[in-house]
Design a protein around this motif. Structure first.
Motif, PDB file in Angstrom:
ATOM      1  N   TYR A   1       0.830  -1.196   0.000  1.00  0.00           N
ATOM      2  CA  TYR A   1       0.000   0.000   0.000  1.00  0.00           C
ATOM      3  C   TYR A   1       0.871   1.255   0.000  1.00  0.00           C
ATOM      4  CZ  TYR A   1      -4.834   1.554   0.601  1.00  0.00           C
ATOM      5  OH  TYR A   1      -6.083   2.065   0.390  1.00  0.00           O
ATOM      6  N   GLU A   2       0.643   2.133  -0.991  1.00  0.00           N
ATOM      7  CA  GLU A   2       1.373   3.392  -1.041  1.00  0.00           C
ATOM      8  C   GLU A   2       0.887   4.330   0.070  1.00  0.00           C
ATOM      9  OE1 GLU A   2       3.822   4.368  -2.956  1.00  0.00           O
ATOM     10  OE2 GLU A   2       3.933   2.729  -4.400  1.00  0.00           O
ATOM     11  N   ALA A   3       1.751   5.273   0.436  1.00  0.00           N
ATOM     12  CA  ALA A   3       1.393   6.227   1.489  1.00  0.00           C
ATOM     13  C   ALA A   3       0.231   7.103   1.055  1.00  0.00           C
ATOM     14  CB  ALA A   3       2.600   7.091   1.832  1.00  0.00           C
TER      15      ALA A   3
ATOM     16  N   LEU B   1      -7.784   1.156   4.656  1.00  0.00           N
ATOM     17  CA  LEU B   1      -7.186   0.087   3.876  1.00  0.00           C
ATOM     18  C   LEU B   1      -8.253  -0.566   3.010  1.00  0.00           C
ATOM     19  CD1 LEU B   1      -5.040  -1.599   6.677  1.00  0.00           C
ATOM     20  CD2 LEU B   1      -4.173  -0.176   4.822  1.00  0.00           C
ATOM     21  N   VAL B   2      -7.825  -1.350   2.049  1.00  0.00           N
ATOM     22  CA  VAL B   2      -8.761  -2.104   1.228  1.00  0.00           C
ATOM     23  C   VAL B   2      -8.342  -3.567   1.234  1.00  0.00           C
ATOM     24  CG1 VAL B   2      -9.309  -0.132  -0.241  1.00  0.00           C
ATOM     25  CG2 VAL B   2      -7.477  -1.700  -0.911  1.00  0.00           C
TER      26      VAL B   2
ATOM     27  N   GLY C   1      -1.728  -4.915  13.211  1.00  0.00           N
ATOM     28  CA  GLY C   1      -1.663  -3.480  13.004  1.00  0.00           C
ATOM     29  C   GLY C   1      -2.883  -2.891  12.339  1.00  0.00           C
ATOM     30  N   ALA C   2      -3.927  -3.701  12.129  1.00  0.00           N
ATOM     31  CA  ALA C   2      -5.155  -3.215  11.489  1.00  0.00           C
ATOM     32  C   ALA C   2      -6.364  -3.714  12.274  1.00  0.00           C
ATOM     33  CB  ALA C   2      -5.228  -3.662  10.035  1.00  0.00           C
TER      34      ALA C   2
ATOM     35  N   PRO D   1      -1.697   6.224  10.776  1.00  0.00           N
ATOM     36  CA  PRO D   1      -1.785   6.791   9.420  1.00  0.00           C
ATOM     37  C   PRO D   1      -0.731   6.183   8.505  1.00  0.00           C
ATOM     38  CG  PRO D   1      -1.889   8.533  11.075  1.00  0.00           C
ATOM     39  CD  PRO D   1      -1.533   7.276  11.801  1.00  0.00           C
ATOM     40  N   LEU D   2      -1.086   6.005   7.247  1.00  0.00           N
ATOM     41  CA  LEU D   2      -0.189   5.387   6.271  1.00  0.00           C
ATOM     42  C   LEU D   2       0.741   6.453   5.702  1.00  0.00           C
ATOM     43  CD1 LEU D   2      -2.866   3.184   4.469  1.00  0.00           C
ATOM     44  CD2 LEU D   2      -1.327   2.517   6.318  1.00  0.00           C
ATOM     45  N   THR D   3       1.751   6.801   6.483  1.00  0.00           N
ATOM     46  CA  THR D   3       2.684   7.854   6.082  1.00  0.00           C
ATOM     47  C   THR D   3       3.841   7.312   5.258  1.00  0.00           C
ATOM     48  OG1 THR D   3       3.865   7.599   8.179  1.00  0.00           O
ATOM     49  CG2 THR D   3       2.123   9.255   8.088  1.00  0.00           C
TER      50      THR D   3
END
Length: 657
Positions: free
Chosen positions: A280-282, A288-289, A300-301, A314-316
Motif C-alpha cells: 500500500y502506497e502512502a 485500507l482495502v 496493526g489493522a 496513518p499510512l505515512t
C-alpha cells in the motif's frame, strides 16, 4: 580586533553557487503543488537575475517574503505539516539567492540548500528523489571547490578533474552511509512523530460528496500492488472493499460510528479463498482495502462490523499487509433493527421524483425485492451512459442524475441507486474501494492506480443478506471487467494488434516493476527485516547489541578507508605526480619498478626505448618538462595520456647501469 571582511563573490563562483542551489531545489519542487512550484521557481530565477546586476534592496526582499508566504497559504492553507515546512524551505532558498554578495553569503546559501534534498525525502522516498538528491550533493561539492579556489586565488583545475574529485568524495562517503542504512538499529516505531501533511492527498476517504472523486478518478499514480499466492480472482471478484458509507444527509455519505466500534458479524464462507499480499502506497490516511470480504485483520489493522479494514496508524510510508479473503455465500442474513433503520434512512425534502418512482415500483413488485433490483439495473443499462464530464448537482442530486442527466460515473450511479433502493424499502448502502487492476507481466503482480477507485452498492436481500450490486457495471462493464490496459496487454503478445499503445504499456509496466523492487529493497527494509539480515548465514535474529557492534566495526573500517585515502591525497596533492605514480605502479606489477636512485628519463630509456610519441620515453620527457622545467604544456592532455598508457610488449628487463 576586528575580523577581515569576507572577499567579494566573483561571477564564475556566483554562477556555480546558483547552479548548486537550483539542483538542490530540483528534488523538492516536483513534490509541491504545481502552482506553488511555478511561483517558487519564477521567484528564484527573478531574484537571482536581479541580484546578478545589483544588490536587491531590503524592502523588495521583504515584499518577496510576504508574497511567498501568501502563495504558500493560498495553495496549502494554514495547517502545519511536512509539505508546508518543505514549501517554506524552498521559498526561503528562492529568496536567499538575492543576498549573494560575498563568499560568506555563498557558503551560507549552500549550507541551507543542502537541507532541500533531505527535506524531499519527507515527502517521497522513490528512486527519482534519490538520484536528484545525489545530483544536488555533487553540485554542492563542485560549488564548494570553486569557492575554495576563489578564496585562495588558485586557478580551478579542468572540469573533468573537478567532477572526478566530487565523485571520489561521494564514493568515500558511500560505505559509511550504507553501513548506517543496513546496520544502524531501527526502531519498530518512530522515536518522534513526524507531522502529517498540511494539504490532503487524493485517496479513499470515509466520506463521499458530489464532485469529491473527480481528482481521484483522474489520478494515475499507483495506489497499491497485490501479489497472489495461489488462485487469482476473476474480474468479477476483483472488488477491493474500503469504507462502507451508510449515513446520508441528502448530499454527503458517511460511515456509521457504531459500526466502526462493533465486531464483524458472522459470514458463511464460500469454497474459494484468496491468499495475497498488498503493498500500500502512502496516503496519510488510515483506510485500507481488501478483496471482498477479508476474513481476519492483519497485525496493526482493525476490522469493523462493515468488514472495513483500518490501519492503527496513518499510512505515512509504504506498508505491506498479508491477507486472506473469500466471496461470502451469505453476509449478515439477520439485520439488526438499528442497522436496518439506518440503511433505510432518507432525509426529508430531498429527491422527490426518485422516491415517487421507487414507491410505484414497490407497489408493482409487491414483496419481490429482487425484481426491483433487476428493474433498476435494466433501466440503467438501457438508458444511461458513463462519463466523467458532469456538472455539480444541486439539492436533488439523485433526481437530476436519474431523470435529467442520465450520465455520470460511479459516484453518481452508486449514490442514486442506493437512494432508489431505500425509497422502495430495501436496505442499501454505498461501498467504496477499488475495482479491477492490471497484471504486470514482468513481476507477476497486480497494480491498482488511484484512478481505479470505485463505488458500488450493497442491498440487503432476505436469505442472502448484504449483496453486492454494481450499477456502474450495468452501463460500463469495460470500466470494471475490460479495461484499456487489459486490451493493450492482450495486443502486446506479438499479434497484429501490437502498436504504440502496447509498447507504451510495456514501458509503464517495466517502470513500475523497477519501482516495486526499489520498494522491496529499500522502503520496506524495516526493523523486522534488519533483524533477519544474516538469516542466510544461520543467524535467525540479530539483537540490537549485535547490530550496534556490526555497525561500529563497519563504520570504523569505512572511516579508516576514508582517512587513508584522504591522507594519500594530501601526500600527493599534485594530480600530475599522482598520475605518474600510477603509471610506475603498472610497470612495477610486471617486474619493471623504477629504483629510487634512477632518474625518470634513464628508467624510461632503459625499459622502453621506443621513439613513438605516445611511448614511455616521450611521456617521461613531457612529465619532466611539466614538473621541473616549468614549461606550459597542455596539462589536461598530458594527464589523459598518462592515465591511458599501459606497458607494451617488448619492454626490456635489464638491470640499471
Amino acid at each position: 580586533m576586528s575580523r577581515a571582511p569576507s572577499p567579494p563573490l566573483q561571477r564564475h563562483a556566483r554562477a556555480w553557487v546558483l547552479l548548486a542551489t537550483a539542483l538542490a531545489l530540483l528534488p523538492l519542487l516536483p513534490l509541491l503543488p504545481a502552482a506553488l512550484t511555478a511561483v517558487i521557481a519564477t521567484t528564484a530565477v527573478s531574484a537571482a537575475g536581479v541580484a546578478w546586476r545589483r544588490p536587491v534592496p531590503l524592502p523588495l526582499r521583504l515584499l518577496l517574503v510576504a508574497g511567498m508566504l501568501a502563495a504558500i497559504h493560498w495553495q496549502m492553507g494554514s495547517t502545519p505539516g511536512r509539505d508546508t515546512g518543505c514549501a517554506l524551505l524552498a521559498a526561503m532558498l528562492a529568496i536567499k539567492s538575492s543576498e549573494l554578495r560575498r563568499l560568506r553569503d555563498a557558503r551560507s546559501l549552500l549550507g541551507f540548500a543542502l537541507f532541500a534534498p533531505f527535506g524531499a525525502f519527507l515527502l517521497d522516498q522513490g528512486p527519482r528523489t534519490l538520484v536528484l538528491a545525489l545530483l544536488a550533493l555533487a553540485g554542492a561539492l563542485l560549488a564548494l571547490q570553486h569557492l575554495a579556489d576563489a578564496d585562495t586565488g588558485s586557478t580551478p583545475p579542468p572540469f573533468p578533474h573537478q567532477v572526478r574529485t566530487a565523485a571520489r568524495l561521494l564514493l568515500l562517503a558511500a560505505p559509511l552511509a550504507l553501513a548506517g542504512f543496513w546496520l544502524l538499529p531501527r526502531l519498530p516505531t518512530p522515536l518522534w512523530g513526524l507531522p502529517e501533511r498540511g494539504s490532503g492527498q487524493s485517496g479513499l476517504s470515509d466520506t463521499m460528496s458530489p464532485g469529491q472523486w473527480l481528482d481521484l478518478m483522474n489520478d494515475d499514480r499507483p495506489a497499491l500492488r497485490v501479489q497472489f499466492f495461489g488462485a487469482t480472482p476473476t474480474p468479477q471478484d476483483r472488488y477491493w472493499r474500503g469504507p462502507v458509507l451508510t449515513r446520508f444527509d441528502g448530499r454527503t455519505w458517511t460511515r456509521l460510528p457504531g459500526q466502526r466500534r462493533a465486531p464483524p458479524p458472522p459470514v458463511a464462507d464460500s469454497p474459494v479463498h484468496w491468499d495475497y499480499q498488498v503493498e500500500y502506497e502512502a496516503t496519510e490516511r488510515r483506510e485500507l482495502v481488501a478483496l471482498d470480504l477479508p476474513r481476519t485483520p492483519p497485525e496493526g489493522a482493525m476490522l469493523d462490523a462493515d468488514y472495513t479494514l483500518e490501519s492503527a496508524r496513518p499510512l505515512t510510508a509504504l506498508t505491506r499487509w498479508r491477507l486472506r479473503s473469500s466471496a461470502p455465500a451469505d453476509f449478515q442474513t439477520t439485520l439488526p433493527p438499528a442497522l436496518r433503520a439506518q440503511a433505510l434512512q432518507l432525509p426529508d425534502g430531498f429527491n422527490p421524483r426518485t422516491r415517487a418512482l421507487a414507491g410505484r415500483w414497490r407497489s408493482e413488485a409487491g414483496s419481490d425485492d429482487e425484481a426491483i433490483v433487476r428493474r433498476a439495473l435494466e433501466w440503467i443499462g438501457r438508458d444511461f451512459s458513463y462519463t466523467l464530464s458532469t456538472p455539480l448537482p444541486g439539492r436533488h442530486g439523485a433526481d437530476e442524475f436519474l431523470f435529467d442527466w442520465k450520465a455520470g460515473f460511479c459516484e453518481h450511479f452508486s449514490s442514486a441507486f442506493v437512494v432508489l433502493m431505500r425509497g422502495a424499502g430495501l436496505p442499501a448502502r454505498v461501498v467504496t474501494g477499488y475495482a479491477g487492476g492490471s497484471r504486470n507481466r514482468y513481476g507477476d503482480y497486480w497494480l491498482l492506480r488511484r484512478s481505479d477507485a470505485h463505488a458500488w452498492a450493497e442491498v440487503w436481500l432476505p436469505q442472502r443478506g448484504w449483496t453486492r450490486i454494481d450499477p456502474t457495471a450495468a452501463v460500463a462493464p469495460e470500466r470494471i471487467l475490460d479495461t484499456v490496459e487489459d486490451r493493450l496487454s492482450a495486443a502486446g503478445d506479438g499479434g497484429d494488434g501490437f502498436d504504440i499503445g502496447a509498447r507504451w504499456l510495456q514501458a509503464l509496466q517495466m517502470g513500475d516493476w523497477l519501482r516495486r523492487h526499489w520498494n522491496t529493497m529499500v522502503l520496506s527494509f524495516d526493523a523486522r527485516r534488519q533483524q533477519r539480515l544474516l538469516s542466510a548465514l544461520g543467524i535467525e535474529r540479530l539483537q540490537p547489541a549485535q547490530l550496534i557492534g556490526l555497525f561500529a566495526a563497519a563504520a570504523l573500517l569505512a572511516i579508516a578507508a576514508m582517512a587513508w585515502t584522504l591522507a594519500r591525497g594530501e601526500r600527493e596533492r599534485d594530480p600530475l605526480l599522482r598520475a605518474w605514480r600510477r603509471l610506475e605502479r603498472r610497470y612495477a606489477r610486471i617486474g619493471l619498478a623504477r629504483p629510487p636512485h634512477e632518474p625518470v628519463p634513464a628508467w624510461a630509456a632503459r625499459i622502453a626505448p621506443s621513439p613513438a610519441p605516445d611511448g614511455l620515453v616521450a611521456l617521461s620527457r613531457r612529465f619532466s618538462d611539466a614538473r621541473y622545467a616549468r614549461s606550459s604544456p597542455d596539462l589536461a592532455s598530458l594527464l589523459r595520456d598518462l592515465h591511458r598508457h599501459r606497458p607494451q610488449p617488448g619492454v626490456r628487463t635489464g638491470a640499471p647501469t
